[in-house]
Every structure is written in C-alpha cells, then in structure tokens.
Design a protein around this motif. Structure first.
Motif, PDB file in Angstrom:
ATOM      1  N   LEU A 247       6.491   9.875   8.971  1.00 52.02           N
ATOM      2  CA  LEU A 247       7.154   9.693   7.678  1.00 52.02           C
ATOM      3  C   LEU A 247       8.430   8.858   7.780  1.00 52.02           C
ATOM      4  O   LEU A 247       8.628   7.901   7.019  1.00 52.02           O
ATOM      5  N   VAL A 248       9.309   9.217   8.721  1.00 55.74           N
ATOM      6  CA  VAL A 248      10.580   8.492   8.811  1.00 55.74           C
ATOM      7  C   VAL A 248      10.339   7.024   9.149  1.00 55.74           C
ATOM      8  O   VAL A 248      10.951   6.117   8.565  1.00 55.74           O
ATOM      9  N   GLU A 249       9.393   6.770  10.056  1.00 57.24           N
ATOM     10  CA  GLU A 249       9.074   5.382  10.416  1.00 57.24           C
ATOM     11  C   GLU A 249       8.578   4.612   9.185  1.00 57.24           C
ATOM     12  O   GLU A 249       8.927   3.451   8.986  1.00 57.24           O
ATOM     13  N   MET A 250       7.759   5.268   8.366  1.00 54.86           N
ATOM     14  CA  MET A 250       7.249   4.584   7.172  1.00 54.86           C
ATOM     15  C   MET A 250       8.373   4.281   6.184  1.00 54.86           C
ATOM     16  O   MET A 250       8.437   3.192   5.620  1.00 54.86           O
ATOM     17  N   LEU A 251       9.274   5.258   5.979  1.00 55.58           N
ATOM     18  CA  LEU A 251      10.377   5.028   5.044  1.00 55.58           C
ATOM     19  C   LEU A 251      11.289   3.915   5.561  1.00 55.58           C
ATOM     20  O   LEU A 251      11.726   3.048   4.792  1.00 55.58           O
ATOM     21  N   GLN A 252      11.539   3.907   6.878  1.00 53.53           N
ATOM     22  CA  GLN A 252      12.393   2.855   7.453  1.00 53.53           C
ATOM     23  C   GLN A 252      11.755   1.477   7.298  1.00 53.53           C
ATOM     24  O   GLN A 252      12.444   0.471   7.131  1.00 53.53           O
TER      25      GLN A 252
ATOM     26  N   GLN B 284       7.948  21.451   3.784  1.00 49.76           N
ATOM     27  CA  GLN B 284       7.065  21.172   4.919  1.00 49.76           C
ATOM     28  C   GLN B 284       7.258  19.738   5.412  1.00 49.76           C
ATOM     29  O   GLN B 284       7.204  19.485   6.620  1.00 49.76           O
ATOM     30  N   ALA B 285       7.450  18.804   4.486  1.00 50.77           N
ATOM     31  CA  ALA B 285       7.653  17.400   4.884  1.00 50.77           C
ATOM     32  C   ALA B 285       8.905  17.285   5.747  1.00 50.77           C
ATOM     33  O   ALA B 285       8.915  16.599   6.768  1.00 50.77           O
ATOM     34  N   LEU B 286       9.964  17.991   5.319  1.00 51.87           N
ATOM     35  CA  LEU B 286      11.207  17.954   6.086  1.00 51.87           C
ATOM     36  C   LEU B 286      11.001  18.572   7.477  1.00 51.87           C
ATOM     37  O   LEU B 286      11.363  17.982   8.492  1.00 51.87           O
ATOM     38  N   LEU B 287      10.368  19.745   7.512  1.00 53.20           N
ATOM     39  CA  LEU B 287      10.215  20.442   8.801  1.00 53.20           C
ATOM     40  C   LEU B 287       9.273  19.680   9.734  1.00 53.20           C
ATOM     41  O   LEU B 287       9.559  19.522  10.918  1.00 53.20           O
ATOM     42  N   ALA B 288       8.147  19.182   9.191  1.00 46.40           N
ATOM     43  CA  ALA B 288       7.182  18.475  10.046  1.00 46.40           C
ATOM     44  C   ALA B 288       7.810  17.212  10.626  1.00 46.40           C
ATOM     45  O   ALA B 288       7.617  16.901  11.808  1.00 46.40           O
ATOM     46  N   SER B 289       8.593  16.504   9.812  1.00 49.40           N
ATOM     47  CA  SER B 289       9.184  15.265  10.325  1.00 49.40           C
ATOM     48  C   SER B 289      10.196  15.574  11.433  1.00 49.40           C
ATOM     49  O   SER B 289      10.384  14.783  12.348  1.00 49.40           O
ATOM     50  N   ARG B 290      10.826  16.751  11.338  1.00 49.27           N
ATOM     51  CA  ARG B 290      11.792  17.113  12.391  1.00 49.27           C
ATOM     52  C   ARG B 290      11.092  17.554  13.677  1.00 49.27           C
ATOM     53  O   ARG B 290      11.600  17.315  14.771  1.00 49.27           O
TER      54      ARG B 290
ATOM     55  N   CYS C 100       0.854  -1.203   0.000  1.00 52.44           N
ATOM     56  CA  CYS C 100       0.000   0.000   0.000  1.00 52.44           C
ATOM     57  C   CYS C 100       0.880   1.241   0.000  1.00 52.44           C
ATOM     58  O   CYS C 100       1.865   1.303   0.741  1.00 52.44           O
ATOM     59  N   GLY C 101       0.511   2.233  -0.780  1.00 55.60           N
ATOM     60  CA  GLY C 101       1.239   3.492  -0.799  1.00 55.60           C
ATOM     61  C   GLY C 101       0.533   4.546   0.042  1.00 55.60           C
ATOM     62  O   GLY C 101      -0.641   4.403   0.394  1.00 55.60           O
ATOM     63  N   VAL C 102       1.285   5.609   0.348  1.00 53.10           N
ATOM     64  CA  VAL C 102       0.723   6.711   1.130  1.00 53.10           C
ATOM     65  C   VAL C 102       1.058   8.041   0.459  1.00 53.10           C
ATOM     66  O   VAL C 102       2.191   8.252   0.011  1.00 53.10           O
ATOM     67  N   ALA C 103       0.051   8.931   0.380  1.00 55.77           N
ATOM     68  CA  ALA C 103       0.273  10.309  -0.066  1.00 55.77           C
ATOM     69  C   ALA C 103       0.419  11.172   1.180  1.00 55.77           C
ATOM     70  O   ALA C 103      -0.545  11.358   1.929  1.00 55.77           O
ATOM     71  N   HIS C 104       1.629  11.664   1.403  1.00 60.30           N
ATOM     72  CA  HIS C 104       1.919  12.482   2.590  1.00 60.30           C
ATOM     73  C   HIS C 104       1.607  13.943   2.273  1.00 60.30           C
ATOM     74  O   HIS C 104       2.166  14.495   1.322  1.00 60.30           O
ATOM     75  N   CYS C 105       0.731  14.547   3.066  1.00 60.24           N
ATOM     76  CA  CYS C 105       0.282  15.928   2.817  1.00 60.24           C
ATOM     77  C   CYS C 105       0.511  16.771   4.069  1.00 60.24           C
ATOM     78  O   CYS C 105      -0.441  17.115   4.780  1.00 60.24           O
ATOM     79  N   PRO C 106       1.769  17.119   4.362  1.00 65.26           N
ATOM     80  CA  PRO C 106       2.070  17.755   5.644  1.00 65.26           C
ATOM     81  C   PRO C 106       1.381  19.097   5.871  1.00 65.26           C
ATOM     82  O   PRO C 106       0.906  19.370   6.980  1.00 65.26           O
ATOM     83  N   SER C 107       1.294  19.956   4.841  1.00 61.94           N
ATOM     84  CA  SER C 107       0.685  21.278   5.073  1.00 61.94           C
ATOM     85  C   SER C 107      -0.766  21.142   5.497  1.00 61.94           C
ATOM     86  O   SER C 107      -1.226  21.802   6.433  1.00 61.94           O
TER      87      SER C 107
END
Ligand SMILES: [Zn+2]
Length: 462
Positions: A305-310, A336-342, A286-293
């Motif tokens: 996000l990081v957990e999913m990529l790992q 936004q993806a970078l900042l939200a994951s941090r 299954c894929g996921v569309a990440h929409c951080p904003s």
C-alpha cells in the motif's frame, strides 16, 4: 428537496484539497449537495431541517470499492474456514450455485445495512454468479430500498473446468449472453451524471474464470458506453502461476495485452505486483481496491500500500466479499489497512537490516484511502470529500463512548486506532440512512431473521 443544516460537530474532517479539519464545524445542504462547509458560527442559522451534532465527529462518507454482497449468506462456512483462495472458491461455488433471485435481494439488504452502520455511503459490488434466474436487477432494486449509492458490477464467469478454468461448468455463462446482458444493464441503469445513485460496471471475474476474448470484448463495450471496468488481479501466487502457465504473462502484463489498463479500470487486490507494475498503474491511471482483511483471511499476502501511494497510484478501500472477511465494517477495514501496512513495513525493515523501517501508514492516510482514494478509484469527483458542490454524503460518530475513552487527544486518529464502532448518523445525498444509531430504511430484526433463514437453506442443501 428541503435544506439541511448540520451544526456543532466537535471536528469536521473535510478531506478537501487542503485536508481542513474544522473545530465546531457544520454543513449547509440543499438538494442533496453541499453549499457551505464552515465553522458553525459562519453558517446560516435557518434551514428546513436542523441537526445539532454536539459531541460527534463528522467525516465524508466512506466508500467501499470491492464487495460481493451475496457472500454474506456464506460467512464462516465450516468447510471454507481454513482454505486458501482456490480451495475456498471450489468449496463455495456449488453452494453459491443454489442461490435464487430472493437470495440476491436479502443479501444485498444485509450487506448494505452493515456498510451503512459503519459509515459507508457508496458501495461497489461485484456480482459474477447468476444461478436460477438471478439477475443484477435484483441487486439494484434491493439497493434502492436501503439508500446507499451503488456501483453495480455486471460480473461474469465463462471459463469452466472443462476448458481449463477454476469454476465448475454449471456456474459459468455463455459469452454472447454476458455481453448482451451487460449492454442491456448499462442502457437501463447507468447514470453518468453528478450525484448518480446507480452506475453500472463491467467486471469479468478473474483471469482464471473468463477467456481473453471476453475480457477484450467487455473492455470494448465498456468504452463504447463510458462505464468502468473491474476485475480481481494479482491476488495470490497461485493466480500468478496460472497466468504465466496458461497465457505466458504475469497478471498485469496480461491485462496490458488485453487493453485492460487506463483511468477507467480498477483491480481488486494487486498483492503480487512488482515496482514496474506499480509504475504502470501510476502512469496509466489504473486504480486498486485494497482489501486487507480478505488478503489476511485467505493467507494471500499483504499488498504494498505505502509503495503504491508513494508512486501515485489511486488506491481505495474494499471489505471484499463477506465469505472472506467476514464482515462489511469500513472503519474496521481502515484499521486493518493501517495494521497490515505496518506489518509489511516491519518485515521489510528487518530484511533491509539496519537501513530502518519504511514509512508507516498514518491513521489519516488510512481514512483518506477510504474516502478520497476510493472516490478517485470509482471515478466520482463529487464524492469522497466535503466541499461546496460535492454530494452531501457523510457520517458522524458520538465521541463519548467506551471505545474512545482515553483516546480523545486526537479523535480523528482514535477512529482508526481504537476498536471499530457503529456510525450514529449516515447521510447520503442529504437523506438519513442511519439516524441516532438506527438504520431508518430497513426493519433490522426482520432482515436478520430472513437472512439467516436463506443462509441455512443454502448450506443445508449442500
Ligand atoms: Zn473479491
């Protein structure tokens, strides 16, 4: 189609299997596909068209995996500015219910123009409301005029308020008609071949707006034709409570029950998923569309996000509908993806007291999600990277600009860390959609005027 030579990119970011970044790089393109990716000195010196992009960085086109183009008509609507998902939807459903076919057309043009100017070359759109004779055909026709690849989702809503759903009865459709129209659209528009400009997706809107039966039948129909399935899932805690109360399952388990897992399925959001559910995504494809904003705008939460990529989950990037972002800027979304994951890493690190901060998403990982990741989510092997045989979909940005001043120690990272900018060139299948900073397929001032006129009419009638 003639051949096209692109030469002298300061850095050409391939996102190929070796993640090569080529100094003084270029592309040789024929018939819309890439024949060679190499340092400029190794490429042919002649072509029907030659473009020297000295001073520019070049990347694979960004791919948007979740949007609702029509919502560009209802950005920043006062009554929906400070609401969570369910209240935001209840405020906007009646306004969206007044749209006409020409509103679908004008909003498709606006959303795709904005996406193209942010480096996007392929967009998926989820249209799930069809008032006053509007059809998915209106969007598909309008998209052709802009020139981006489109994954057009035949969305649907069938569970109105009177049956325990969230949307008002006036905006839901009959299930037999939804399935018949879905079949018609696949047969009329879906192109399964490499380099397809249009693919059709079946996309019942969300657990709280369709019945389990429509989910099951949509999955069966999609698999009969080999098209993808898409829906919103695990976006908020309200949705989780709704699923547990109404169906007796958490959202992901409910999808599993309905046969809605597999390589051909991708979900928007998936903010509220536990480690077992992340494993299920990874195992089943299954894929996921990440929409951080959007997740931040509606106070939904931050997706792991990081957990999913790992875990090996396919994750792509999405700007989501423009009433909950309120823009279609793909480079901005990667940031936004970078900042939200941090933020999430920091919060988790604090709660682990002393065990350190979990890994930080890097700028290159954010760009990878927006290119290779998104292509995998949409099932498009020929997109998302620059290599021989892939589609000639890419964008280029002039590095000599205020926003990147002082950031050229690492231009690739600067594209994510520095303020989002507009693309100077966006090319889809070897054809220019943006050239020297200008959209070439639409008259932008007239488009903005027509769009504002339509938006004023929709909201004024409220
Ligand atoms: Zn959405």
């Amino acid at each position: 189609m003639p051949s096209l030579l692109i030469k002298h990119a300061v850095i050409l970011v391939t996102m190929d299997d070796h993640r090569r970044e080529i100094p003084d790089g270029g592309l040789f393109i024929r018939d819309g596909f890439i024949e060679q990716v190499a340092p400029t000195c190794e490429l042919p010196s002649e072509a029907d068209e030659i473009l020297d992009i000295s001073g520019h960085i070049l990347l694979p086109g960004l791919i948007n995996t979740h949007h609702h183009f029509y919502q560009t008509l209802t950005r920043a609507v006062p009554a929906a500015q400070d609401a969570n998902l369910f209240n935001w939807l209840k405020t906007l459903y009646p306004i969206w219910g007044r749209m006409k076919p020409e509103d679908i057309r004008v909003s498709t043009h606006t959303a795709l123009a904005e996406l193209a100017l942010s480096g996007c070359t392929t967009a998926s759109d989820h249209l799930y409301i069809y008032p006053n004779g509007a059809r998915l055909d209106d969007e598909i026709d309008a998209a052709r005029e802009v020139g981006l690849r489109l994954h057009a989702s035949r969305g649907s809503m069938s569970l109105g308020e009177s049956k325990g759903g969230l949307p008002p009865d006036a905006v839901v459709e009959d299930e037999a008609f939804i399935l018949k129209d879905s079949q018609r659209l696949i047969e009329q528009y879906h192109d399964p071949g490499p380099g397809a400009m249009v693919q059709v997706v079946l996309a019942p809107c969300s657990p709280f707006s369709v019945t389990p039966e429509l989910m099951r039948q949509s999955a069966a129909l999609a698999r009969e034709y080999g098209v993808h399935l898409h829906t919103h899932l695990a976006e908020t805690q309200d949705e989780e409570a709704f699923c547990v109360q109404k169906f007796g399952y958490r959202p992901v388990a409910y999808m599993d029950l309905l046969n809605w897992v597999g390589e051909d399925v991708w979900f928007a959001h998936s903010v509220y998923v536990n480690p077992e559910e992340i494993s299920l995504y990874a195992q089943t494809g299954c894929g996921v569309a990440h929409c951080p904003s959007s997740n931040m705008r509606l106070a939904s939460g931050i997706m792991p996000l990081v957990e999913m990529l790992q875990a090996g989950v396919k994750v792509g990037l999405g700007v989501d509908g423009s009433a909950s972002n309120d823009g279609s800027q793909m480079l901005g979304e990667a940031r936004q993806a970078l900042l939200a994951s941090r933020v999430r890493a920091g919060m988790l690190g604090a709660s682990l007291s002393g065990e350190g901060t979990p890994p930080m998403l890097t700028a290159r990982q954010a760009l990878e999600v927006a290119t290779r990741g998104s292509a995998a989510v949409l099932g498009r092997r020929e997109l998302g990277s620059l290599a021989p045989g892939k589609c000639a979909d890419f964008f280029a940005i002039n590095l000599q600009r205020l926003e990147y001043a002082g950031g050229l120690h690492d231009p690739v990272a600067a594209m994510v860390f520095c303020a989002p900018v507009k693309a100077d060139y966006t090319v889809v299948g070897g054809k220019f959609v943006v050239k020297a900073g200008e959209l070439v397929t639409l008259d932008l001032p007239r488009q903005v005027e027509a769009h504002n006129r339509a938006a004023r009419r929709l909201v004024a009638e409220a």
